[in-house]
Motif scaffolding. Structure first.
Motif, short mmCIF file in Angstrom:
data_model
loop_
_atom_site.label_atom_id
_atom_site.label_comp_id
_atom_site.label_asym_id
_atom_site.label_seq_id
_atom_site.Cartn_x
_atom_site.Cartn_y
_atom_site.Cartn_z
N TYR A 112 53.19 9.52 -7.12
CA TYR A 112 53.94 9.41 -5.87
C TYR A 112 53.52 8.16 -5.10
N GLU A 113 52.21 7.94 -5.01
CA GLU A 113 51.71 6.78 -4.26
C GLU A 113 52.13 5.47 -4.91
N PHE A 114 52.13 5.43 -6.26
CA PHE A 114 52.59 4.23 -6.96
C PHE A 114 54.06 3.99 -6.68
N GLU A 115 54.86 5.04 -6.74
CA GLU A 115 56.30 4.89 -6.51
C GLU A 115 56.60 4.45 -5.08
N GLN A 116 55.83 4.97 -4.13
CA GLN A 116 56.05 4.57 -2.74
C GLN A 116 55.78 3.07 -2.56
N GLU A 117 54.81 2.56 -3.30
CA GLU A 117 54.45 1.15 -3.16
C GLU A 117 55.43 0.22 -3.89
N HIS A 118 55.91 0.66 -5.06
CA HIS A 118 56.70 -0.25 -5.91
C HIS A 118 58.19 0.05 -5.92
N GLY A 119 58.57 1.26 -5.52
CA GLY A 119 59.99 1.57 -5.46
C GLY A 119 60.45 2.48 -6.57
N VAL A 120 61.41 3.35 -6.24
CA VAL A 120 61.95 4.30 -7.21
C VAL A 120 62.77 3.55 -8.26
N GLU A 121 62.73 4.02 -9.50
CA GLU A 121 63.45 3.43 -10.64
C GLU A 121 63.05 1.99 -10.93
N SER A 122 61.95 1.53 -10.35
CA SER A 122 61.57 0.13 -10.54
C SER A 122 60.55 -0.06 -11.64
N TYR A 123 60.00 1.05 -12.17
CA TYR A 123 58.91 0.93 -13.14
C TYR A 123 59.20 1.64 -14.46
#
Length: 589
Positions: A419-430
């Motif tokens: 969750y913390e990674f997604e909040q930093e980098h953005g949804v569907e971005s990784y």
């Protein structure tokens, strides 16, 4: 047969107390039959998890067979004198009295505290393991933190403040409790005797929402605001705890006793009654993160009433409301637990002067609802999408909002990290077409079966591909770390895909969406058409750093992870599906 461990020495001194050193076999004989309030055993000292690992050298329990008095008790895994041992837990057969503070070691992991007698202290701060106080607890403040912790208290609870920040508390009874505060979702459960439909008295365990805000009872210097706008205890409170001093402000009695609630409530009704939104719509309502805040006037048996209420959904199904009868000038306070149809299962009802912490939580809900309804910036969720009830790839939600859909289950630490990674980098971005989601109702799962046992066996938490498939935990254990992950296909097919959150995260490093049909679920990257996600490289490096897992680069590597999970769980899962009349592939039979 599990080989019995040898103890390195007979006794050991910790915090000035001489304990008997015992192994996990001896500990099992003492605590192995301890149960929760659903008569389920709490401890399995042989489970080989982060709580009671087998990989540490010289694992021991420390046992006190008589009453113990200490000045300060801060649990740790070892001591300076014995740095090579690993303390799994402290067991007190009789009473434990600590003058200043009882505290766990770390939020991620701590020795367990097990007291069979009464526990008495000024402050107690627990986390990092499952703790058990079997003879009641008397303290000034009880605080719990993070979802790696859980606490069971049997007997009398006497406390001014019970505060939890994402940690489950279970209590047998509140003998004298002034305030219950959960910083996020309801995390406090209390046993109540209620009347069943046949008239018999049964004991049920229900969530009790917050009764106050922290600032209603805690001295102002210890109250901070989280990133999500909620009140939390500041870090400096620990230093005060260690001194055996109180963080409470007893001069705030008018606030925490709701001394002026009658006048405040009447004023709220008068203010809301003049609201333009009420005049246009006949009510004022906000739907925020699965919770409904409402003001509505109505007539009943020839009398006019005004109601302010908060209803917590997301599997909690708790409604708190206060009603003002304009003719009689009476206030009624009601706490209700609702069934799946929205009708009351259990109910507490009395006037505003009634004693009981159940009514404090209603008063707190009324205050909060008024603030939300009056706030011009209050954001209301779009009701037009209630048919699906999904926040599709909207990453604007807080961790607290995301956690609500998990009900009484603790968020796995690996999922919190994602969750913390997604909040930093953005949804569907990784990873292609992947995003964490909030599911406010189990509409999608209910298309498979309307039976409550079925749909309550899953927690959806993420979108799996671009066509609407979703990932969910299959709830075969109280600890989600021990629950496999399934994918619900949008056009048919439900399959085991990963043994754990960590394995799913490794699958995401392939950076391609999952394909789901009736017969199978699989990952297939077509190099000819593949387009790399913007933050794929950062994600793969993060997975290596956080989990020591190499990114997978081939379809075959992904197949092996899925196959491994299916070898372990597929037959059991197919049997589960068949139980509810759900068709499975012929090759699975």
């Amino acid at each position: 047969m599990i080989k019995e461990e040898k103890i390195p020495f007979e006794t050991m001194v910790f915090s000035g107390v001489t304990f008997k050193v015992i192994n996990r076999h001896e500990a099992h004989n003492i605590i192995g039959d301890l149960t929760d309030f659903k008569n389920q055993k709490i401890y399995n000292v042989f489970e080989d998890t982060w709580r009671f690992p087998d990989y540490e050298e010289n694992p021991i329990f420390l046992l006190a067979e008589d009453d113990v008095e200490m000045d300060l008790f801060e649990m740790d895994f070892s001591t300076e004198e014995h740095p090579d041992i690993f303390i799994l837990g402290f067991i007190f057969k009789k009473n434990l009295t600590v003058a200043k503070l009882i505290s766990s070691y770390d939020t991620d992991n701590s020795p367990a505290l097990i007291v069979l007698g009464k526990t008495t202290t000024v402050n107690i701060n627990l986390f990092g393991s499952v703790h058990y106080l079997g003879g009641g607890l008397q303290c000034d403040t009880l605080a719990g933190e993070y979802n790696h912790g859980e606490l069971f208290v049997k007997g009398d609870l006497i406390a001014w403040l019970v505060y939890t920040d994402d940690m489950l508390f279970h209590f047998e009874r509140f003998t004298d409790v002034q305030a219950i505060i959960s910083s996020g979702r309801p995390d406090v459960l209390i046993c109540s005797n209620v009347q069943d439909t046949d008239g018999s008295i049964i004991t049920v365990e229900n969530y009790l929402p917050s009764t106050h805000k922290l600032s209603d009872i805690v001295e102002d210097s210890f109250v901070e605001n989280s990133d999500y706008g909620t009140e939390i205890l500041g870090n400096n409170y620990l230093e005060v705890f260690k001194e055996g001093l109180s963080i409470l402000d007893y001069d705030k009695k008018e606030k925490y006793m709701y001394a002026d609630f009658r006048n405040q409530f009447i004023n709220m009704v008068e203010v809301l009654s003049e609201n333009e939104e009420l005049k246009e719509n006949g009510k004022i309502v906000r739907h925020i993160s699965g919770t409904t805040y409402l003001f509505i006037p109505f007539d009943y048996e020839g009398k006019k009433y005004s109601q302010i209420s908060e209803e917590i959904g997301n599997s909690f199904s708790i409604r708190m409301r206060a009603l003002w009868c304009h003719e009689d000038e009476e206030i009624m306070i009601i706490l209700e637990y609702l069934d799946e149809n929205g009708d009351p299962k259990y109910q507490w009802m009395n006037d505003e002067n009634a004693a009981g912490i159940e009514f404090f939580c209603v008063k707190n809900a009324v205050m909060k609802t008024f603030e939300i309804l009056m706030a011009p910036e209050a954001e209301e969720e779009d009701d037009e999408d209630d048919e699906t009830e999904y926040a599709e790839y909207d990453s604007s939600f807080s961790l607290e909002e995301f956690a609500v859909q998990f009900g009484g289950y603790k968020l796995p630490e690996d999922l919190v990290k994602l969750y913390e990674f997604e909040q930093e980098h953005g949804v569907e971005s990784y990873s292609e077409c992947f995003g964490l989601t909030i599911t406010n109702d189990k509409i999608g799962i209910k298309t498979w079966s309307e039976e409550e046992e079925f749909y309550n066996s899953f927690i959806e938490f993420a979108g799996a591909n671009g066509s609407g498939s979703s990932y969910a935990y299959w709830l075969i254990d109280k600890d989600l770390n021990n629950c496999p992950i399934v994918v619900f296909g949008d056009e048919g097919g439900v399959h085991i895909v990963a043994e754990s959150t960590c394995k799913l995260i490794q699958l995401l490093t392939l950076d391609t969406e999952i394909s789901v049909d009736f017969d199978s679920a699989y990952f297939y990257k077509d190099e000819e058409y593949y387009e790399e996600s913007e933050n794929k490289e950062e994600f793969q490096e993060w997975v290596k750093a956080e989990f020591d897992l190499d990114a997978i680069e081939t379809n075959e590597e992904a197949d092996e992870i899925v196959d491994q999970a299916q070898r372990k769980y597929k037959q059991k899962f197919n049997d589960f599906l068949v139980k509810f009349g759900i068709e499975i592939s012929e090759e699975d039979e």
